[in-house]
Write a protein that holds these residues in place. Structure first.
Motif, PDB file in Angstrom:
ATOM      1  N   TRP A 140       0.845  -1.186   0.000  1.00 41.47           N
ATOM      2  CA  TRP A 140       0.000   0.000   0.000  1.00 41.47           C
ATOM      3  C   TRP A 140       0.882   1.238   0.000  1.00 41.47           C
ATOM      4  O   TRP A 140       1.737   1.413   0.844  1.00 41.47           O
ATOM      5  N   PRO A 141       0.663   2.170  -0.950  1.00 41.82           N
ATOM      6  CA  PRO A 141       1.641   3.241  -1.142  1.00 41.82           C
ATOM      7  C   PRO A 141       1.374   4.494  -0.308  1.00 41.82           C
ATOM      8  O   PRO A 141       0.237   4.884  -0.071  1.00 41.82           O
ATOM      9  N   SER A 142       2.465   5.086   0.103  1.00 44.60           N
ATOM     10  CA  SER A 142       2.455   6.448   0.624  1.00 44.60           C
ATOM     11  C   SER A 142       3.180   7.305  -0.410  1.00 44.60           C
ATOM     12  O   SER A 142       4.287   6.955  -0.840  1.00 44.60           O
ATOM     13  N   ILE A 143       2.569   8.418  -0.831  1.00 46.16           N
ATOM     14  CA  ILE A 143       3.069   9.186  -1.974  1.00 46.16           C
ATOM     15  C   ILE A 143       3.675  10.506  -1.512  1.00 46.16           C
ATOM     16  O   ILE A 143       3.092  11.216  -0.693  1.00 46.16           O
ATOM     17  N   SER A 144       4.849  10.799  -2.063  1.00 47.43           N
ATOM     18  CA  SER A 144       5.496  12.081  -1.814  1.00 47.43           C
ATOM     19  C   SER A 144       5.682  12.790  -3.147  1.00 47.43           C
ATOM     20  O   SER A 144       6.311  12.262  -4.062  1.00 47.43           O
ATOM     21  N   PHE A 145       5.088  13.997  -3.250  1.00 46.73           N
ATOM     22  CA  PHE A 145       5.178  14.752  -4.500  1.00 46.73           C
ATOM     23  C   PHE A 145       5.084  16.225  -4.151  1.00 46.73           C
ATOM     24  O   PHE A 145       4.008  16.760  -3.922  1.00 46.73           O
ATOM     25  N   SER A 146       6.234  16.883  -4.077  1.00 46.15           N
ATOM     26  CA  SER A 146       6.249  18.280  -3.641  1.00 46.15           C
ATOM     27  C   SER A 146       6.458  19.192  -4.841  1.00 46.15           C
ATOM     28  O   SER A 146       5.990  18.924  -5.939  1.00 46.15           O
ATOM     29  N   SER A 147       7.190  20.278  -4.655  1.00 46.61           N
ATOM     30  CA  SER A 147       7.351  21.241  -5.738  1.00 46.61           C
ATOM     31  C   SER A 147       8.327  20.787  -6.814  1.00 46.61           C
ATOM     32  O   SER A 147       8.470  21.437  -7.831  1.00 46.61           O
ATOM     33  N   GLY A 148       9.018  19.691  -6.566  1.00 44.40           N
ATOM     34  CA  GLY A 148       9.863  19.132  -7.610  1.00 44.40           C
ATOM     35  C   GLY A 148       9.046  18.301  -8.569  1.00 44.40           C
ATOM     36  O   GLY A 148       7.812  18.271  -8.513  1.00 44.40           O
ATOM     37  N   SER A 164       4.965  -2.520  -9.120  1.00 46.78           N
ATOM     38  CA  SER A 164       5.242  -1.128  -9.477  1.00 46.78           C
ATOM     39  C   SER A 164       3.968  -0.320  -9.261  1.00 46.78           C
ATOM     40  O   SER A 164       2.939  -0.852  -8.821  1.00 46.78           O
ATOM     41  N   TYR A 165       4.045   0.979  -9.583  1.00 50.27           N
ATOM     42  CA  TYR A 165       2.925   1.874  -9.324  1.00 50.27           C
ATOM     43  C   TYR A 165       2.672   2.735 -10.565  1.00 50.27           C
ATOM     44  O   TYR A 165       3.559   3.453 -11.024  1.00 50.27           O
ATOM     45  N   GLU A 166       1.451   2.647 -11.084  1.00 52.42           N
ATOM     46  CA  GLU A 166       1.065   3.435 -12.246  1.00 52.42           C
ATOM     47  C   GLU A 166       0.490   4.767 -11.757  1.00 52.42           C
ATOM     48  O   GLU A 166      -0.389   4.792 -10.884  1.00 52.42           O
ATOM     49  N   LEU A 167       0.989   5.866 -12.308  1.00 48.26           N
ATOM     50  CA  LEU A 167       0.668   7.201 -11.799  1.00 48.26           C
ATOM     51  C   LEU A 167      -0.321   7.913 -12.719  1.00 48.26           C
ATOM     52  O   LEU A 167      -0.171   7.903 -13.943  1.00 48.26           O
ATOM     53  N   TYR A 168      -1.308   8.557 -12.096  1.00 46.45           N
ATOM     54  CA  TYR A 168      -2.332   9.294 -12.832  1.00 46.45           C
ATOM     55  C   TYR A 168      -2.600  10.630 -12.155  1.00 46.45           C
ATOM     56  O   TYR A 168      -2.464  10.772 -10.936  1.00 46.45           O
ATOM     57  N   ALA A 206      -6.112  19.377 -12.568  1.00 48.63           N
ATOM     58  CA  ALA A 206      -5.536  18.278 -11.794  1.00 48.63           C
ATOM     59  C   ALA A 206      -5.105  18.776 -10.422  1.00 48.63           C
ATOM     60  O   ALA A 206      -4.258  19.661 -10.308  1.00 48.63           O
ATOM     61  N   THR A 207      -5.687  18.209  -9.370  1.00 48.39           N
ATOM     62  CA  THR A 207      -5.363  18.610  -7.995  1.00 48.39           C
ATOM     63  C   THR A 207      -4.764  17.486  -7.177  1.00 48.39           C
ATOM     64  O   THR A 207      -4.241  17.728  -6.090  1.00 48.39           O
ATOM     65  N   HIS A 208      -4.849  16.242  -7.682  1.00 47.07           N
ATOM     66  CA  HIS A 208      -4.374  15.086  -6.934  1.00 47.07           C
ATOM     67  C   HIS A 208      -3.526  14.184  -7.830  1.00 47.07           C
ATOM     68  O   HIS A 208      -3.660  14.199  -9.064  1.00 47.07           O
ATOM     69  N   SER A 225      -3.856   8.112  -3.029  1.00 48.43           N
ATOM     70  CA  SER A 225      -3.727   9.403  -3.689  1.00 48.43           C
ATOM     71  C   SER A 225      -3.194  10.437  -2.708  1.00 48.43           C
ATOM     72  O   SER A 225      -3.230  10.234  -1.494  1.00 48.43           O
ATOM     73  N   CYS A 226      -2.676  11.513  -3.251  1.00 46.24           N
ATOM     74  CA  CYS A 226      -2.240  12.630  -2.418  1.00 46.24           C
ATOM     75  C   CYS A 226      -2.587  13.921  -3.138  1.00 46.24           C
ATOM     76  O   CYS A 226      -2.685  13.963  -4.369  1.00 46.24           O
ATOM     77  N   LYS A 227      -2.761  14.977  -2.363  1.00 49.56           N
ATOM     78  CA  LYS A 227      -3.053  16.274  -2.948  1.00 49.56           C
ATOM     79  C   LYS A 227      -1.750  16.912  -3.416  1.00 49.56           C
ATOM     80  O   LYS A 227      -0.722  16.810  -2.749  1.00 49.56           O
ATOM     81  N   ILE A 228      -1.795  17.535  -4.576  1.00 53.77           N
ATOM     82  CA  ILE A 228      -0.622  18.241  -5.079  1.00 53.77           C
ATOM     83  C   ILE A 228      -0.564  19.585  -4.355  1.00 53.77           C
ATOM     84  O   ILE A 228      -1.415  20.454  -4.556  1.00 53.77           O
ATOM     85  N   SER A 229       0.432  19.732  -3.481  1.00 52.06           N
ATOM     86  CA  SER A 229       0.454  20.878  -2.573  1.00 52.06           C
ATOM     87  C   SER A 229       0.849  22.184  -3.253  1.00 52.06           C
ATOM     88  O   SER A 229       0.415  23.254  -2.859  1.00 52.06           O
ATOM     89  N   ASP A 230       1.697  22.101  -4.265  1.00 54.72           N
ATOM     90  CA  ASP A 230       2.180  23.318  -4.927  1.00 54.72           C
ATOM     91  C   ASP A 230       1.973  23.194  -6.425  1.00 54.72           C
ATOM     92  O   ASP A 230       2.841  22.702  -7.146  1.00 54.72           O
TER      93      ASP A 230
END
Length: 400
Positions: A140-148, A164-168, A206-208, A225-230
């Protein structure tokens, strides 16, 4: 005719023979019974993806074999996903729930059949159903996606190269409709990461970010899923006005034995005329024919000429391994390719609206592209000639 009575001695002999026959038949054990009734059993009829499958068998000889097939696929022309010999006629074997025809990827969740087959052939001696499932909890994934632009995935418990993990992209409600995957985060150096290219266009709605777990090549229904913070870094760039359009076809595989391929080719050409009447070109990226036969090239041209009656849009062709490897010498196949496509060779260049289009091609038979130093130097020259401010399109059928 009258019945004859046996003499006493003969009667005794007959009794001994009958008794002996009954004695030895009565002494027939499971070994002999198995020889006349081949069988196959599974230690577990349900396993996890990638887990060992323990199979017990009793066959007819050392060349009997065991094969794993997808549900509904009968043994025959379609290769098994995995197989081994049923050695010594009777015994036990363990096979991993992985596909040899798919780079040893774990079997996707679903139903499979395991067959015991006779003497290197396809006569079925036994069959059992197998269910393959997937336990998502350790992954089960924990996602990290910041300003990079790098996405990092941390699984709950387990790192596994087969997962693996398919990203959308999406919203709080789910994936954005009409958009394909951003890419796949795979395991490298004990990390699951994926870096978005700087040219990636991300829509403002796209917000997430969603990460769907993949078992082998199969995307499961499990995701986080995670919210795109920036969101500022991925503002959609101004694309300006449309300059021109062209279409790309690949793997047409014209073959009269499979008429559907020809039908699809014709329909695709008609779609271009209907949906892109101002198209500048159609570029095919190889495997135009199924076996490189002259009759297949003729059939391709018949369809092309019947639809593109005035020769527009122009068609440009790359040569694929199916056009090259399965019929005659390399030189003979290149001659057919040039004759029926009108291309100057296996590698060449052309321009559309001042932009360079470069087609590359292998210079020998084989599953991978072989580019000679002559061709590579030619490619270098073409790239150097192109303006750094203009796009260059490069086409090649096989991986290098």
């Amino acid at each position: 005719m009258k019945n004859k009575l046996l003499p006493a001695a003969a009667l005794g002999t007959a009794f001994v023979l009958v008794f002996s026959f009954l004695f030895f038949c009565g002494g027939m054990t499971a070994f002999e019974a198995a020889a006349s009734a081949p069988s196959i059993t599974l230690e577990k009829t349900s396993v996890q993806s990638g887990e060992e499958i323990v199979i017990r068998y009793s066959g007819t000889g050392s060349r009997d074999w065991i094969g794993i097939y997808p549900d509904g696929v009968a043994p025959g022309p379609t290769p098994s996903l995995r197989w081994c010999y049923a050695e010594n006629g009777t015994g036990q074997v363990s096979l991993p729930a992985q596909s040899e025809v798919n780079a040893n990827q774990p079997l996707s969740p679903g139903t499979y059949q395991i067959y015991l087959l006779q003497n290197d052939g396809y006569t079925i001696l036994g069959r059992k159903d197998l269910t393959v499932s997937f336990d998502a909890a350790p992954y089960w994934p924990s996602i990290s996606f910041s300003s990079g632009r790098t996405v990092r995935i941390t699984p709950a418990e387990k790192y596994d190269a087969s997962v693996s993990y398919e990203l959308y992209l999406g919203t709080a409600a789910g994936k954005l409709q009409g958009y394909t995957s951003l890419g796949t985060a795979t395991l490298k150096n004990n990390q699951y990461t994926y870096t978005l290219g700087t040219c990636t266009v991300i829509p403002a709605e796209a917000t997430h970010l969603y990460a769907y777990i993949k078992a082998g090549n199969t995307e499961t229904q499990y995701f986080a899923s995670c919210k795109i913070s920036d969101p500022s870094f991925y503002k959609t760039p101004s694309m300006g006005g449309r300059l021109y359009g062209f279409q790309i076809f690949t793997d047409i595989h014209i073959n009269d034995s499979v008429p559907l391929h020809a039908t699809h080719f014709e329909l695709a050409l008609r779609d271009v005329l209907r949906n892109a009447p101002d198209s500048k070109a159609i570029v095919t990226i190889g495997d135009n024919t199924d076996n490189g036969l002259e009759a297949q090239w003729k059939r391709l041209n018949e369809i092309r000429n019947s639809v593109l009656t005035d020769g527009t849009p122009a068609m440009y062709f790359a040569m694929g391994n199916h056009d090259r490897d399965y019929n005659g010498t390399y030189e003979a196949q290149v001659a057919l390719f040039r004759n029926y496509t009108g291309m100057p060779g296996v590698y060449y260049t052309f321009e559309i609206e001042g932009n360079s289009f470069i087609v590359l091609g292998s210079e020998r038979k084989g599953g991978f592209a072989y580019l000679s130093s002559t061709q590579l130097n030619w490619l270098k020259t073409q790239l150097e000639k192109a303006s750094p401010d203009e796009p260059v399109f490069v086409f090649l059928h096989e991986p290098l």
